[in-house]
Design a protein around this motif. Structure first.
Motif, mmCIF file in Angstrom:
data_model
loop_
_atom_site.group_PDB
_atom_site.id
_atom_site.type_symbol
_atom_site.label_atom_id
_atom_site.label_comp_id
_atom_site.label_asym_id
_atom_site.label_seq_id
_atom_site.Cartn_x
_atom_site.Cartn_y
_atom_site.Cartn_z
ATOM 1 N N GLN A 179 0.873 -1.280 0.252
ATOM 2 C CA GLN A 179 0.037 0.181 0.154
ATOM 3 C C GLN A 179 0.765 1.299 -0.034
ATOM 4 O O GLN A 179 1.811 1.402 1.023
ATOM 5 C CB GLN A 179 -0.966 -0.068 1.281
ATOM 6 C CG GLN A 179 -1.945 -1.111 1.000
ATOM 7 C CD GLN A 179 -3.063 -0.790 2.345
ATOM 8 O OE1 GLN A 179 -2.616 -0.615 3.290
ATOM 9 N NE2 GLN A 179 -3.949 -1.440 2.074
ATOM 10 N N ARG A 187 -2.798 3.950 -2.785
ATOM 11 C CA ARG A 187 -3.213 2.809 -3.862
ATOM 12 C C ARG A 187 -2.394 1.600 -3.238
ATOM 13 O O ARG A 187 -1.468 1.460 -2.519
ATOM 14 C CB ARG A 187 -2.425 3.085 -5.124
ATOM 15 C CG ARG A 187 -3.140 4.462 -5.968
ATOM 16 C CD ARG A 187 -2.594 4.320 -7.324
ATOM 17 N NE ARG A 187 -3.274 3.089 -7.806
ATOM 18 C CZ ARG A 187 -3.000 3.021 -9.438
ATOM 19 N NH1 ARG A 187 -2.584 4.075 -10.013
ATOM 20 N NH2 ARG A 187 -3.480 2.124 -9.897
ATOM 21 N N THR A 188 -2.972 0.380 -3.794
ATOM 22 C CA THR A 188 -2.737 -1.046 -3.311
ATOM 23 C C THR A 188 -2.017 -1.818 -4.455
ATOM 24 O O THR A 188 -2.954 -1.695 -5.588
ATOM 25 C CB THR A 188 -3.684 -1.877 -2.623
ATOM 26 O OG1 THR A 188 -4.282 -1.082 -1.601
ATOM 27 C CG2 THR A 188 -3.360 -3.229 -2.133
ATOM 28 N N TYR A 189 -1.007 -2.362 -4.334
ATOM 29 C CA TYR A 189 -0.410 -3.055 -5.435
ATOM 30 C C TYR A 189 0.237 -4.434 -4.952
ATOM 31 O O TYR A 189 0.296 -4.700 -3.897
ATOM 32 C CB TYR A 189 1.035 -2.354 -6.060
ATOM 33 C CG TYR A 189 0.795 -0.922 -6.517
ATOM 34 C CD1 TYR A 189 0.103 -0.551 -7.785
ATOM 35 C CD2 TYR A 189 0.988 0.300 -5.515
ATOM 36 C CE1 TYR A 189 0.181 0.647 -8.242
ATOM 37 C CE2 TYR A 189 0.874 1.606 -6.083
ATOM 38 C CZ TYR A 189 0.330 1.799 -7.392
ATOM 39 O OH TYR A 189 0.241 3.082 -7.779
ATOM 40 N N THR A 190 0.338 -5.235 -6.013
ATOM 41 C CA THR A 190 1.137 -6.678 -5.816
ATOM 42 C C THR A 190 2.444 -6.571 -6.576
ATOM 43 O O THR A 190 2.594 -6.001 -7.465
ATOM 44 C CB THR A 190 0.090 -7.430 -6.579
ATOM 45 O OG1 THR A 190 -1.180 -7.678 -5.858
ATOM 46 C CG2 THR A 190 0.841 -8.986 -6.488
ATOM 47 N N TYR A 227 1.807 -4.585 -9.880
ATOM 48 C CA TYR A 227 0.636 -4.877 -10.611
ATOM 49 C C TYR A 227 -0.399 -4.569 -9.864
ATOM 50 O O TYR A 227 -0.450 -4.424 -8.522
ATOM 51 C CB TYR A 227 0.555 -6.412 -10.663
ATOM 52 C CG TYR A 227 1.596 -6.983 -11.448
ATOM 53 C CD1 TYR A 227 1.555 -6.993 -12.886
ATOM 54 C CD2 TYR A 227 2.820 -7.298 -10.839
ATOM 55 C CE1 TYR A 227 2.631 -7.790 -13.740
ATOM 56 C CE2 TYR A 227 3.954 -7.973 -11.607
ATOM 57 C CZ TYR A 227 3.598 -8.170 -13.118
ATOM 58 O OH TYR A 227 4.462 -8.549 -13.944
ATOM 59 N N ASP A 228 -1.742 -3.997 -10.373
ATOM 60 C CA ASP A 228 -2.732 -3.806 -9.592
ATOM 61 C C ASP A 228 -3.214 -5.038 -8.779
ATOM 62 O O ASP A 228 -2.803 -6.155 -9.121
ATOM 63 C CB ASP A 228 -3.901 -3.445 -10.255
ATOM 64 C CG ASP A 228 -3.798 -2.159 -11.311
ATOM 65 O OD1 ASP A 228 -3.139 -1.087 -10.528
ATOM 66 O OD2 ASP A 228 -4.103 -1.823 -11.991
ATOM 67 N N LYS A 229 -3.802 -4.764 -7.541
ATOM 68 C CA LYS A 229 -4.060 -5.752 -6.469
ATOM 69 C C LYS A 229 -4.666 -6.985 -7.266
ATOM 70 O O LYS A 229 -4.496 -8.348 -6.962
ATOM 71 C CB LYS A 229 -4.942 -5.386 -5.495
ATOM 72 C CG LYS A 229 -5.222 -6.313 -4.405
ATOM 73 C CD LYS A 229 -5.939 -5.829 -3.024
ATOM 74 C CE LYS A 229 -6.168 -6.772 -2.169
ATOM 75 N NZ LYS A 229 -6.984 -6.232 -1.152
ATOM 76 N N GLU A 230 -5.745 -6.827 -8.273
ATOM 77 C CA GLU A 230 -6.367 -7.902 -8.918
ATOM 78 C C GLU A 230 -5.682 -8.592 -10.077
ATOM 79 O O GLU A 230 -6.112 -9.308 -10.745
ATOM 80 C CB GLU A 230 -8.034 -7.656 -9.231
ATOM 81 C CG GLU A 230 -8.393 -6.901 -7.993
ATOM 82 C CD GLU A 230 -8.601 -7.992 -6.849
ATOM 83 O OE1 GLU A 230 -8.920 -9.128 -6.883
ATOM 84 O OE2 GLU A 230 -8.409 -7.300 -5.611
ATOM 85 N N THR A 231 -4.510 -8.090 -10.429
ATOM 86 C CA THR A 231 -3.928 -8.522 -11.546
ATOM 87 C C THR A 231 -3.463 -10.018 -11.348
ATOM 88 O O THR A 231 -2.643 -10.271 -10.494
ATOM 89 C CB THR A 231 -2.678 -7.421 -12.199
ATOM 90 O OG1 THR A 231 -3.331 -6.286 -12.281
ATOM 91 C CG2 THR A 231 -2.309 -7.951 -13.423
#
Length: 255
Positions: A6, A10-13, A248-252
């Protein structure tokens, strides 16, 4: 393996098993990258009386002595102690190791026989982005940077105005693929170092400069998580291993 980051609301992977290493290793070879007029680093078995620290020579272990200079022989991260009379060490100054970074690519401009990285170029490449770290790749970007002999070649460097721009923008960690952010022979002025660390004002003790990186062409410009790995030297600089992780976006899903 993945981690959820975070940053800035924004939240990333990031995928821990997909590191992008932008360091140049130290090798006991004339092919090792080199700057500042020093001989190559040395790695050799230690000797104690009749004992030699080499399995090939009958020892139970390999037990090597290493002679090198962090500023000359590979990727290194330095703190303000590099240019101050008072001792400040990278081990004490760098206490956080993960940052949001922007990778940018610039073609150094010709100016009075030198090649420079200008404030205008950085403004164009970074724009309105707010980053804790900026990674600068210069063109041309060939693999001979991994073993280039930089002494007496006057490599590209940052102008003082460029360093001031980065400081005022809040960039705390600057990474470059040249031996120095300053001109090779500048009569000790060190304008970019001094400007970035603000030595004439409130010194930025937690800011670092990493030099002699190599960013492969496969690493695209853009935003990453940067991990600056150092050895715990109580010295102004340490060999380092900066690692980038693509965001990456969290859901990617994992690529």
């Amino acid at each position: 393996m993945k981690a959820i980051i975070q940053a800035n609301s924004r939240t990333y992977t990031i995928y821990i098993d997909q590191p992008l290493d932008i360091s140049i290793p130290f090798r006991a070879s004339k092919e090792n990258v080199n700057a500042w007029y020093l001989p190559p680093p040395k790695i050799y078995p230690a000797k104690v009386k009749e004992w030699t620290g080499s399995v090939k020579e009958g020892a139970a272990v390999n037990f090597n002595t290493i002679e090198f200079n962090p500023h000359a022989h590979g990727t290194h991260t330095e703190c303000v102690g590099h240019i101050t009379e008072e001792v400040h060490t990278i081990n004490a100054c760098l206490t956080q190791f993960l940052f949001v970074a922007e990778v940018i690519t610039v073609v150094p401009e010709s100016l009075d026989g030198d090649f420079i990285i200008s404030e205008k170029q950085l403004r164009y490449a970074i724009g309105n982005k707010k980053r804790e770290a900026v990674v600068i790749r210069t063109l041309p970007n060939t693999t001979d940077k991994l073993n280039r002999q930089y002494a007496h070649t006057n490599p590209p460097y940052l102008t003082e105005a460029a360093a001031i721009y980065l400081r005022e923008k809040g960039v705390k960690h600057l990474l470059v693929d040249t031996p120095s952010v300053d001109k090779e022979k500048d009569d000790g002025q060190l304008l970019a170092h001094k400007a970035f660390w603000n030595v004439d004002g409130e010194m930025r003790m937690d800011a670092t400069i990493t030099e002699l990186i190599y960013v492969p062409n496969s690493v695209l410009d853009g935003k990453y998580i940067l991990n600056i790995l150092i050895a715990p030297f109580e010295n102004d600089a340490s060999p380092s291993k900066p690692i980038l992780y693509k965001l990456y976006d969290k859901e990617t899903p994992k690529p």
